[in-house]
Write a protein that holds these residues in place. Structure first.
Motif, mmCIF file in Angstrom:
data_model
loop_
_atom_site.group_PDB
_atom_site.id
_atom_site.type_symbol
_atom_site.label_atom_id
_atom_site.label_comp_id
_atom_site.label_asym_id
_atom_site.label_seq_id
_atom_site.Cartn_x
_atom_site.Cartn_y
_atom_site.Cartn_z
ATOM 1 N N SER A 437 24.755 48.646 38.737
ATOM 2 C CA SER A 437 26.094 49.069 38.303
ATOM 3 C C SER A 437 27.139 48.811 39.382
ATOM 4 N N ASP A 438 26.812 49.095 40.656
ATOM 5 C CA ASP A 438 27.767 48.855 41.752
ATOM 6 C C ASP A 438 28.083 47.372 41.893
ATOM 7 N N MET A 439 27.063 46.548 41.765
ATOM 8 C CA MET A 439 27.277 45.098 41.900
ATOM 9 C C MET A 439 28.159 44.584 40.770
ATOM 10 N N ILE A 440 27.944 45.082 39.552
ATOM 11 C CA ILE A 440 28.742 44.638 38.400
ATOM 12 C C ILE A 440 30.196 45.077 38.571
ATOM 13 N N ALA A 441 30.418 46.306 39.091
ATOM 14 C CA ALA A 441 31.776 46.809 39.282
ATOM 15 C C ALA A 441 32.527 45.967 40.314
ATOM 16 N N LYS A 442 31.839 45.600 41.398
ATOM 17 C CA LYS A 442 32.472 44.763 42.421
ATOM 18 C C LYS A 442 32.842 43.404 41.849
ATOM 19 N N GLU A 443 31.950 42.838 41.058
ATOM 20 C CA GLU A 443 32.209 41.519 40.492
ATOM 21 C C GLU A 443 33.398 41.570 39.541
ATOM 22 N N MET A 444 33.483 42.628 38.733
ATOM 23 C CA MET A 444 34.598 42.751 37.787
ATOM 24 C C MET A 444 35.923 42.917 38.526
ATOM 25 N N ALA A 445 35.917 43.683 39.630
ATOM 26 C CA ALA A 445 37.137 43.907 40.403
ATOM 27 C C ALA A 445 37.621 42.595 41.031
ATOM 28 N N SER A 446 36.666 41.755 41.562
ATOM 29 C CA SER A 446 37.067 40.482 42.167
ATOM 30 C C SER A 446 37.635 39.529 41.117
ATOM 31 N N LYS A 447 37.075 39.538 39.920
ATOM 32 C CA LYS A 447 37.593 38.679 38.855
ATOM 33 C C LYS A 447 38.997 39.104 38.441
ATOM 34 N N LYS A 448 39.222 40.430 38.406
ATOM 35 C CA LYS A 448 40.534 40.945 38.025
ATOM 36 C C LYS A 448 41.589 40.539 39.055
ATOM 37 N N GLN A 449 41.237 40.654 40.359
ATOM 38 C CA GLN A 449 42.167 40.263 41.418
ATOM 39 C C GLN A 449 42.506 38.775 41.318
ATOM 40 N N LYS A 450 41.529 37.961 41.017
ATOM 41 C CA LYS A 450 41.760 36.531 40.899
ATOM 42 C C LYS A 450 42.687 36.218 39.725
ATOM 43 N N ALA A 451 42.477 36.899 38.622
ATOM 44 C CA ALA A 451 43.349 36.674 37.450
ATOM 45 C C ALA A 451 44.781 37.091 37.743
ATOM 46 N N ASP A 452 44.990 38.210 38.473
ATOM 47 C CA ASP A 452 46.341 38.649 38.836
ATOM 48 C C ASP A 452 47.025 37.616 39.732
ATOM 49 N N ARG A 453 46.280 37.030 40.672
ATOM 50 C CA ARG A 453 46.865 36.030 41.568
ATOM 51 C C ARG A 453 47.300 34.793 40.788
ATOM 52 N N ASP A 454 46.454 34.347 39.860
ATOM 53 C CA ASP A 454 46.813 33.174 39.050
ATOM 54 C C ASP A 454 48.069 33.443 38.215
ATOM 55 N N ARG A 455 48.182 34.652 37.688
ATOM 56 C CA ARG A 455 49.345 35.016 36.869
ATOM 57 C C ARG A 455 50.621 34.980 37.701
ATOM 58 N N GLU A 456 50.561 35.496 38.953
ATOM 59 C CA GLU A 456 51.737 35.515 39.825
ATOM 60 C C GLU A 456 52.159 34.088 40.189
ATOM 61 N N ARG A 457 51.193 33.185 40.414
ATOM 62 C CA ARG A 457 51.521 31.794 40.751
ATOM 63 C C ARG A 457 52.233 31.124 39.585
ATOM 64 N N ARG A 458 51.769 31.372 38.369
ATOM 65 C CA ARG A 458 52.432 30.775 37.203
ATOM 66 C C ARG A 458 53.854 31.246 37.081
ATOM 67 N N LYS A 459 54.093 32.551 37.346
ATOM 68 C CA LYS A 459 55.450 33.113 37.262
ATOM 69 C C LYS A 459 56.353 32.447 38.283
ATOM 70 N N GLU A 460 55.837 32.241 39.525
ATOM 71 C CA GLU A 460 56.656 31.595 40.576
ATOM 72 C C GLU A 460 57.039 30.175 40.179
ATOM 73 N N LYS A 461 56.132 29.450 39.545
ATOM 74 C CA LYS A 461 56.416 28.061 39.117
ATOM 75 C C LYS A 461 57.501 28.059 38.033
ATOM 76 N N ASP A 462 57.374 28.989 37.061
ATOM 77 C CA ASP A 462 58.378 29.056 35.989
ATOM 78 C C ASP A 462 59.745 29.396 36.556
ATOM 79 N N PHE A 463 59.788 30.288 37.572
ATOM 80 C CA PHE A 463 61.075 30.689 38.159
ATOM 81 C C PHE A 463 61.730 29.498 38.873
ATOM 82 N N LYS A 464 60.926 28.676 39.545
ATOM 83 C CA LYS A 464 61.463 27.506 40.265
ATOM 84 C C LYS A 464 62.060 26.529 39.288
ATOM 85 N N PHE A 465 61.390 26.244 38.217
ATOM 86 C CA PHE A 465 61.926 25.324 37.221
ATOM 87 C C PHE A 465 63.215 25.860 36.594
#
Length: 465
Positions: A437-465
């Protein structure tokens, strides 16, 4: 008229060094008398500073002489200009294979070809024209091959040497068929010089040479006499005894009477045979074995704290009782405890599965099948090595170490709790249940952080355009 004083002055005039050396110089005849091997003396050796040392070095064994053209005025091999060089000729062992005739036939055929055929042959050549039998080639190079004529050690080359007669393989007294034909000697007839040898004696250079009619018997069928084909008269003394050897073949063959100095036929410089050394080694080994067998038992015991002496075996064991080396050692590391093997009779390396007839079914069906029920049943003969594999596959047990003092007052619930603790902590053991259970929770948290970072990068690109 010259005065007496002038003549005295000329006589008292000292000689020059050149004239003094010339007067003190030895002649060639005197130098040949002083050295051991006079055949090496040359006319230039008398002018050397130390002629005796020079001739000693020239007559030394394995000395290579200086080429004779060192003092010649013209260049080396200039006299061979007028000599016609003979064309190259194949060696006899290669010519016997027939390759020369095959090449001549192919060249003659190519000469008669038209220009169109020659062009076609150049573009698309036919292989295997000169096809010689492999056995002929093998015999030519490995059976009939002869060594070429080469100079030996210390033998110098000079102009015209290759045109001289090779006397290396000639022996005195042996008449070749060519010489017999050239001298017109009929069969069973002597050579023309035999009569002179009977009158003047054998040649002094070959005192041990056996000459028929002089110091050896004449061949069978030949006759004595001076008629055509006769062998003359044997040389005898006043008592009718042969002068130079056994002409009549009466004496034993081993004796060489009146044949000059006896020839030493023994080999010199030959290596000693190796068999004697092997026999000596085998005798020494047998003596050592006898000495070892004769030694007392007390001297062959292994002393305490010391190594066993080489070549001596320990007869009396000094190992304490119960510590002897067992016949079989189990070195495999098993995760589970070894279960006591149940004696189920003799083991076998394999077991024959009985066949049974089946009907063909499907595309890849078969008419034969195998009855596996006999193998899977419990009463079958166990196959060697199956027990360990089955234990590995099971692997559901958990090892729990409990002190005997704790086991006295322990209830069933406490024992189950201890078992659960060990089952949770035994990660990596086959059959153990680990909490992920601990290993699964850590893996889910890392995936969530990665998805948030990708979302922020897309927003920055749209703002530049």
């Amino acid at each position: 008229m010259e005065s007496e004083g002038d003549s005295d002055a000329e006589e008292k005039k000292p000689l020059s060094k050149k004239k003094a050396r010339k007067m003190n110089r030895l002649t060639v005849a005197e130098l040949k008398q002083l050295v051991k091997k006079p055949e090496v003396v040359e006319w230039t050796d008398v002018t050397a500073s130390d002629p005796r040392l020079l001739l000693h070095l020239k007559s030394y064994r394995n000395t290579v002489p200086i080429p004779a053209h060192w003092s010649a005025k013209r260049d080396y091999l200039q006299g061979k200009r007028g000599i016609e060089k003979p064309p190259f000729q194949l060696p006899s062992y290669i010519a016997d294979t027939g390759i020369a005739t095959m090449r001549d036939a192919i060249k003659e055929k190519e000469a008669n070809m038209t220009l169109k055929a020659k062009t076609r042959e150049r573009v698309q050549p036919k292989m295997g024209k000169v096809d010689i039998d492999y056995q002929k080639l093998h015999d030519a190079f490995f059976k009939f091959m002869t060594k070429p004529n080469v100079t030996s050690f210390g033998e110098m080359y000079y102009e015209g040497k290759e045109f001289e007669t090779q006397l290396k393989h000639k022996r005195p007294g042996d008449l070749s068929p060519e010489l017999v034909e050239a001298l017109s000697i009929p069969p069973l007839a002597p050579p023309p010089w035999l009569i002179s040898m009977q009158r003047f004696g054998p040649p002094p250079s070959y005192p041990t040479l056996r000459i028929p009619g002089l110091n050896a018997p004449i061949p069978e069928g030949a006759q004595w006499g001076f008629h055509p084909g006769g062998w003359g008269k044997p040389p005898l003394d006043e008592y009718n005894r042969p002068l130079y050897g056994d002409v009549f073949g009466v004496l034993p063959k081993n004796t060489d009477a009146d044949m000059g100095e006896p020839v030493d036929r023994n080999f010199w410089g030959e290596l000693e045979p190796e068999e004697e050394e092997e026999e000596e080694e085998s005798e020494e080994e047998s003596e050592e074995e006898e000495e070892q067998q004769a030694m007392p038992v007390d001297g062959m015991q292994t002393p305490s704290g010391l190594e066993t002496p080489s070549g001596m075996a320990s007869v009396v064991s000094t190992v304490a009782g119960g510590l002897e080396t067992p016949d079989f050692l189990e070195l495999r590391k098993n995760a589970s405890r070894p279960t006591p093997d149940v004696d189920s009779g003799p083991r076998s390396l394999y077991q024959v599965v009985p066949e049974k007839q089946t009907s063909v079914r499907g595309l890849m069906g078969s008419e034969r099948g195998y009855d596996v029920s006999a193998v899977s049943s419990g009463g079958a003969i166990p196959v060697l090595g199956n027990e360990e594999r089955s234990n590995r596959r099971r692997g559901s047990g958990v090892d729990v170490s409990i002190d005997a003092a704790e086991l006295e007052g322990m209830s069933t619930e406490d024992l189950r709790r201890k078992y659960d603790q060990h089952s949770r902590g035994s990660a990596g053991v086959p059959g153990s249940k680990e909490d992920f259970s601990d290993m699964i929770a850590k893996e889910m948290a890392s995936k969530k952080q990665k998805a948030d970072r990708d979302r922020e990068r897309r927003k920055e690109k749209d703002f530049k355009f």
